[in-house]
Scaffold this motif. Sequence first.
Motif, PDB file in Angstrom:
ATOM      1  N   UNK A 170       6.953   4.690  -4.514  1.00 30.34           N
ATOM      2  CA  UNK A 170       7.210   4.246  -6.148  1.00 30.34           C
ATOM      3  C   UNK A 170       6.163   3.131  -6.520  1.00 30.34           C
ATOM      4  N   UNK A 171       5.727   2.530  -5.548  1.00 32.58           N
ATOM      5  CA  UNK A 171       4.802   1.364  -5.728  1.00 32.58           C
ATOM      6  C   UNK A 171       3.404   2.139  -6.312  1.00 32.58           C
ATOM      7  N   UNK A 172       3.304   3.245  -5.696  1.00 30.81           N
ATOM      8  CA  UNK A 172       1.831   3.880  -6.224  1.00 30.81           C
ATOM      9  C   UNK A 172       2.118   4.794  -7.538  1.00 30.81           C
ATOM     10  N   UNK A 173       3.424   5.204  -7.827  1.00 31.45           N
ATOM     11  CA  UNK A 173       3.615   5.900  -9.326  1.00 31.45           C
ATOM     12  C   UNK A 173       3.709   4.814 -10.231  1.00 31.45           C
ATOM     13  N   UNK A 174       4.612   3.579  -9.872  1.00 33.25           N
ATOM     14  CA  UNK A 174       4.603   2.517 -10.715  1.00 33.25           C
ATOM     15  C   UNK A 174       3.287   1.946 -11.312  1.00 33.25           C
ATOM     16  N   UNK A 175       2.242   1.676 -10.313  1.00 35.74           N
ATOM     17  CA  UNK A 175       1.190   1.076 -10.598  1.00 35.74           C
ATOM     18  C   UNK A 175       0.199   1.923 -11.204  1.00 35.74           C
ATOM     19  N   UNK A 176       0.276   3.152 -10.967  1.00 35.13           N
ATOM     20  CA  UNK A 176      -0.737   4.118 -11.589  1.00 35.13           C
ATOM     21  C   UNK A 176      -1.489   4.901 -10.268  1.00 35.13           C
ATOM     22  N   UNK A 177      -1.091   6.280 -10.332  1.00 31.60           N
ATOM     23  CA  UNK A 177      -1.913   6.962  -8.984  1.00 31.60           C
ATOM     24  C   UNK A 177      -3.400   6.948  -9.225  1.00 31.60           C
ATOM     25  N   UNK A 178      -4.032   6.682  -8.249  1.00 29.06           N
ATOM     26  CA  UNK A 178      -5.126   6.423  -7.915  1.00 29.06           C
ATOM     27  C   UNK A 178      -6.045   5.215  -8.516  1.00 29.06           C
ATOM     28  N   UNK A 179      -5.345   4.330  -9.075  1.00 27.14           N
ATOM     29  CA  UNK A 179      -5.894   3.134  -9.493  1.00 27.14           C
ATOM     30  C   UNK A 179      -5.553   2.017  -8.127  1.00 27.14           C
ATOM     31  N   UNK A 180      -6.607   1.349  -7.826  1.00 26.60           N
ATOM     32  CA  UNK A 180      -6.401   0.121  -7.022  1.00 26.60           C
ATOM     33  C   UNK A 180      -5.593  -0.905  -7.583  1.00 26.60           C
ATOM     34  N   UNK A 181      -5.966  -1.577  -8.694  1.00 24.32           N
ATOM     35  CA  UNK A 181      -5.226  -2.790  -8.973  1.00 24.32           C
ATOM     36  C   UNK A 181      -3.911  -2.308  -9.349  1.00 24.32           C
ATOM     37  N   UNK A 182      -3.670  -1.089  -9.994  1.00 29.06           N
ATOM     38  CA  UNK A 182      -2.532  -0.612 -10.286  1.00 29.06           C
ATOM     39  C   UNK A 182      -1.608  -0.710  -9.323  1.00 29.06           C
ATOM     40  N   UNK A 183      -1.882  -0.104  -8.182  1.00 27.14           N
ATOM     41  CA  UNK A 183      -1.156   0.066  -6.826  1.00 27.14           C
ATOM     42  C   UNK A 183      -0.670  -1.316  -6.512  1.00 27.14           C
ATOM     43  N   UNK A 184      -1.775  -2.367  -6.218  1.00 31.10           N
ATOM     44  CA  UNK A 184      -1.451  -3.433  -5.976  1.00 31.10           C
ATOM     45  C   UNK A 184      -0.543  -4.204  -6.797  1.00 31.10           C
ATOM     46  N   UNK A 185      -0.368  -4.158  -8.176  1.00 27.74           N
ATOM     47  CA  UNK A 185       0.508  -4.346  -9.086  1.00 27.74           C
ATOM     48  C   UNK A 185       1.951  -4.105  -8.866  1.00 27.74           C
ATOM     49  N   UNK A 186       1.866  -2.249  -8.650  1.00 28.28           N
ATOM     50  CA  UNK A 186       3.108  -1.852  -8.254  1.00 28.28           C
ATOM     51  C   UNK A 186       3.451  -2.588  -7.004  1.00 28.28           C
ATOM     52  N   UNK A 187       2.997  -2.804  -5.999  1.00 21.14           N
ATOM     53  CA  UNK A 187       3.366  -3.215  -4.576  1.00 21.14           C
ATOM     54  C   UNK A 187       4.159  -4.767  -4.992  1.00 21.14           C
ATOM     55  N   UNK A 188       3.584  -5.211  -6.035  1.00 22.60           N
ATOM     56  CA  UNK A 188       3.924  -6.714  -5.986  1.00 22.60           C
ATOM     57  C   UNK A 188       5.207  -6.782  -7.106  1.00 22.60           C
ATOM     58  N   UNK A 189       5.402  -5.551  -7.980  1.00 26.36           N
ATOM     59  CA  UNK A 189       6.441  -5.721  -8.541  1.00 26.36           C
ATOM     60  C   UNK A 189       7.814  -5.246  -7.971  1.00 26.36           C
ATOM     61  N   UNK A 190       7.420  -4.276  -7.225  1.00 28.04           N
ATOM     62  CA  UNK A 190       8.828  -3.485  -6.445  1.00 28.04           C
ATOM     63  C   UNK A 190       9.044  -4.764  -5.216  1.00 28.04           C
ATOM     64  N   UNK A 191       8.329  -5.253  -4.567  1.00 29.38           N
ATOM     65  CA  UNK A 191       8.452  -6.310  -3.494  1.00 29.38           C
ATOM     66  C   UNK A 191       9.255  -7.389  -4.173  1.00 29.38           C
ATOM     67  N   UNK A 192       8.708  -7.925  -5.086  1.00 21.42           N
ATOM     68  CA  UNK A 192       9.392  -9.186  -5.901  1.00 21.42           C
ATOM     69  C   UNK A 192      10.935  -8.577  -6.327  1.00 21.42           C
ATOM     70  N   UNK A 193      11.045  -7.391  -6.906  1.00 22.27           N
ATOM     71  CA  UNK A 193      12.070  -6.979  -7.283  1.00 22.27           C
ATOM     72  C   UNK A 193      13.477  -6.764  -6.265  1.00 22.27           C
ATOM     73  N   UNK A 194      12.708  -6.230  -4.977  1.00 30.33           N
ATOM     74  CA  UNK A 194      13.793  -6.140  -3.981  1.00 30.33           C
ATOM     75  C   UNK A 194      13.778  -7.240  -3.239  1.00 30.33           C
ATOM     76  N   UNK A 195      13.071  -8.261  -2.810  1.00 30.40           N
ATOM     77  CA  UNK A 195      13.184  -9.315  -1.947  1.00 30.40           C
ATOM     78  C   UNK A 195      13.736 -10.456  -2.780  1.00 30.40           C
TER      79      UNK A 195
END
Length: 463
Positions: free
Chosen positions: A364-389
């Motif tokens: 979900x982090x990869x899809x949310x941020x943008x598949x193939x996009x390095x800054x997008x994936x980092x943003x997706x990881x930050x968003x879902x981790x903050x949402x979850x934790x």
Amino acid sequence: MNKNLANGLVLGATAVSLLLLLLAPNFLSGLVAIAAVGIVAYLRASVTVRSLSLALLTLGFTLGLARGSGGDLLFIGLLAVLVSLITIPGIPGWIKGLLGAAILLLSVPIAGFTNSFLFELGIQIGIYAAMALGLNVVVGMAGLLDLGYAAFFAIGAYTWAIFGSPQANQFTAGGFPLNGNFFYLFMILAIITTAITGVLIGLPALRLRGDYLAIVTLGLGEVVRVLANNLDHPVNLTNGPQGITPVERPPIDWFRSLMSFFGVHLDAKTDYQLFFYLLVLVVIGIVVAVNVNLGNSRFGRAWVAIREDETAAKAMGIPMLGTKLLAFATGAAFSGAMGVIFAAQRTFVSPESFTLLASITILGMVVLGGMGSIPGVILGAAALTILNIDLLKSFSEYLNTLRQSGATVLGFNLANLPNQFEPAKYERLVFGIVLILMMIFRPEGLIPERRHQLEAEEVKEKS
């Protein structure tokens, strides 16, 4: 909008936010400041004004965090500034680098010393960002749908947990746990082990495509979790569902001395938190460098060719199995390294940390941020981790507080709210809703890869 007007609005919003953050750093001023970051990102002010505004807002967030007020929201504000630095075009690279380094190396540690939970949040974001970047190689670049990615995370974590704890005495002659200095060696061993495991799993699985590959990887991921859950007999390798604890941490006397040299005196509560935070940053830097170099290499171009049209790629002479296996092994190696850090940081591992939900979350982090996009994936990881934790659990605690106080909202007494209604329990539902909304409104991701962005614009023009 006229550029002078945009400059005035951006500077005005920044000045008001900075004043509020300096005078009364709290939830409300945090919201206003985050809105100001949005105004900076949205309005087409001059690059100088935008850069100055982001620098001032970073200063405001940092000073607010140093005073220990509105912590979580101000922390999110810092992440919003980072995202703006990445997405706003035209900002010089040296300003991006300077502000980014200031946020990661000064602002976040200052926030962590005030509220150690923010260190934990930063570490978890980093761990999941590195793993999402690894899965991005497999899914985003090569187009191979992997639903069992958490298996490699588990293999890395158990590699160190078994030998870095007394657990290995259960099936060897003794002498365990290993000294914490072996932690770094086991990071390398975990990279090698998980890469080999990725190749062994990929050999049969990567002959399949699409949904069939997804189902097979899902099954293989579950096999690793079930093995971790049941390998406590006849020989006790993993201690079964009880997990393994305590797992050794690397000795950090040298790190304390280094920090003392720079005038930072660490206590027992924050020394390891700062160490693991900086270690995760270093690993992410390495992972990003490997991602960028692989993406620009002939392997990266071959992965993109396979993702776009496997039949055409095969006709052009790209070796299918070897190229796919390289992607699978690379992604697995990143996950294995983060597994070792995870085990040492938590000092505890159990099969519950490596469920199918963990694999789905990373995907979900990869899809949310943008598949193939390095800054997008980092943003997706930050968003879902903050949402979850953070967000869901904080919202649950807030609702419980209102429920116990008997507060009334729109005529409804919250004391009558069912105890089962806790947002933190609906994590999967929220993830699902987020992904559905993304597929409807922004299928290319929050920060799409250039190729995906052009494809999405082409589809819009045709429709």
